[in-house]
Design a protein around this motif. Structure first.
Motif, short mmCIF file in Angstrom:
data_model
loop_
_atom_site.label_atom_id
_atom_site.label_comp_id
_atom_site.label_asym_id
_atom_site.label_seq_id
_atom_site.Cartn_x
_atom_site.Cartn_y
_atom_site.Cartn_z
N GLY A 154 2.23 -57.38 19.29
CA GLY A 154 0.83 -56.94 18.80
C GLY A 154 0.81 -55.50 18.37
O GLY A 154 1.89 -54.74 18.65
N VAL A 155 -0.45 -55.16 17.89
CA VAL A 155 -0.66 -53.86 17.42
C VAL A 155 -0.50 -52.69 18.72
O VAL A 155 0.21 -51.87 18.54
CB VAL A 155 -2.11 -53.54 16.59
N THR A 156 -1.28 -53.13 19.77
CA THR A 156 -0.96 -52.34 20.92
C THR A 156 0.50 -52.02 21.46
O THR A 156 0.94 -51.05 21.63
CB THR A 156 -1.93 -52.85 22.08
N PHE A 216 5.29 -48.84 21.47
CA PHE A 216 6.97 -48.51 21.13
C PHE A 216 7.26 -47.40 20.18
O PHE A 216 8.43 -46.95 20.46
CB PHE A 216 7.37 -49.78 20.29
N LEU A 217 6.28 -47.24 19.30
CA LEU A 217 6.30 -45.93 18.23
C LEU A 217 6.22 -44.76 19.04
O LEU A 217 7.10 -43.72 19.02
CB LEU A 217 5.25 -45.93 17.20
N ARG A 218 5.36 -44.76 20.26
CA ARG A 218 5.53 -43.42 21.32
C ARG A 218 6.84 -43.35 22.00
O ARG A 218 7.19 -42.14 22.25
CB ARG A 218 4.19 -43.57 22.16
N ILE A 219 7.59 -44.59 22.35
CA ILE A 219 8.72 -44.33 23.09
C ILE A 219 9.78 -43.91 22.16
O ILE A 219 10.67 -42.92 22.59
CB ILE A 219 9.13 -45.70 23.58
N GLU A 220 9.72 -44.23 20.87
CA GLU A 220 11.05 -43.94 19.93
C GLU A 220 10.55 -42.76 19.22
O GLU A 220 11.41 -42.48 18.30
CB GLU A 220 11.36 -45.27 19.31
N GLN A 221 9.58 -42.13 19.30
CA GLN A 221 8.97 -41.13 18.48
C GLN A 221 9.99 -39.77 18.36
O GLN A 221 10.53 -39.19 19.13
CB GLN A 221 7.80 -40.40 19.26
#
Length: 378
Positions: A116-118, A123-128
């Motif tokens: 989901g969105v959360t 995941f975006l923060r992990i791979e930033q």
């Protein structure tokens, strides 16, 4: 969040370049734990998709999981190449969830959440990428000290490898046993990406693959697999997750700043099994089918870690056993997620049972009966 569910913290190395061989071992063991930390959250998102739905999301997350497994193999190869030892079949290696995202200024909690969105935002923060997170802090700025992205942490390892190779000599630094190396003939899903690390050039290549598959070539949406391996160019992990969040794919000439402008990506947010991100086996009634399935899942996950440690400590062909173990994990997980949560209040909220990835020494003891570790009978 209660005291019993405080986020676990991955022990980070100090904010500096590795000073000697033992220090480099410390950094690489932390990198291996970091790569492992991402796998259960990604698997959870993938497994909670209702079967037959959200196929673009399923295959996107699955591709990232497989590359995280590749990263673990490359880190293990580098650790073995410089004379370190891989340790995975041990409770100290398992972070536990929820966990605090390491190598980040911000206190980001990584939980086991349904797709989901959360979950995607986490995941975006992990791979930033580094160019999004900004430069690392400096000792003179006490409140702004340390890495701000995983890519920066790997950059520090790269600097350590270069420095130690110059100080000790390349041959002396890369003096590990070549028999410990995992190659493409051992990796069950390899398209040629797994390679032995035996010298400075292959070590730098391994670090480049890990970093650029995660956050892309500098200021680019895409990884470097086309240049390194001759394979099709793909969006890096950060941008694959953003495609799902934005429900649109990246076109060949898209940039990070411009966002995706390609064809739409079909995502149906409701076609998931919602779960409790703080679920524990202890939350399920003793003797229930759900509790037995959750315990069995943790046993099988312990077996996977035993398989990986065995493969990275002298029996690389054991890596082929990872595929059937992961298939068992998927079947057990899907069985769990189909069940409404046994707690009436959580069931009323539409939550389902879930895998918890709680692995203790007791799980490893049972797992070793099926997967003897090197030096313990294999």
């Amino acid at each position: 969040m209660t005291a019993t569910t405080r986020p676990h913290v991955l022990r980070e190395p100090p904010f500096r370049i590795p000073a000697d061989r033992a220090d480099l071992h410390r950094f690489l063991r932390a990198a291996l734990a970091l790569e492992h930390l991402t796998v259960p959250p990604y698997l959870t998102a993938m497994y909670t998709l209702r079967p037959g739905t959200n196929r673009p999301a399923f295959y996107a997350v699955r591709a990232v999981v497989l590359e995280e497994m590749l990263h673990m193999a490359l880190v293990a190869n580098l650790l073995n190449a410089v004379g370190g030892r891989v340790l995975m079949a041990d409770p100290r290696f398992v972070t536990g969830y929820p966990a605090l995202l390491p190598y980040s200024r911000d206190r980001i909690t990584v939980s086991l959440r349904h797709f989901g969105v959360t979950a995607l935002e986490t995941f975006l923060r992990i791979e930033q990428p580094e160019f999004v997170s900004g430069p690392p802090g400096h000792a003179s700025a006490r409140d702004d000290e340390g890495w701000t992205s995983i890519g920066q942490f790997y950059g520090t390892i790269r600097e350590g490898v270069l420095r130690l190779s110059a100080e000790l000599g390349e041959r002396r630094l890369f003096s590990g046993d070549p028999a410990l190396q995992v190659g493409p003939e051992h990796f069950y899903n390899s398209g040629g990406e797994v390679f032995a690390v035996t010298d400075l050039a292959s070590a730098l290549k391994a670090l480049q693959v890990i970093t650029e598959q995660g956050e892309g070539v500098s200021m680019s949406v895409f990884d470097s697999d086309d240049r390194i391996f001759g394979e099709a160019r793909e969006p890096a992990h950060y941008f694959r997750f953003n495609e799902l969040l934005q429900q649109r794919s990246y076109a060949p000439h898209d940039t990070p700043a411009g966002g995706p402008t390609g064809p739409a990506v079909d995502v149906t947010w409701h076609d998931v099994h919602p779960i409790d991100p703080e679920a524990r086996v202890a939350h399920y009634p003793r003797g229930s089918a759900v509790r037995r399935a959750a315990e069995e899942f943790n046993d099988v996950y312990a077996q996977l870690l035993c398989v990986l440690e065995t493969a990275f400590t002298g029996a690389p062909r054991a890596l082929g056993d990872a595929a059937p173990v992961m298939l068992r994990m998927r079947l057990l997980a899907e069985r769990l997620y189909r069940n409404p949560h046994p707690d009436p209040a959580k069931r009323a909220r539409g939550l389902h049972a879930s895998a918890t990835y709680e692995v203790t020494e007791r799980h490893f003891e049972r797992a070793r009966r099926f997967v003897p570790l090197r030096g313990e009978g294999r």
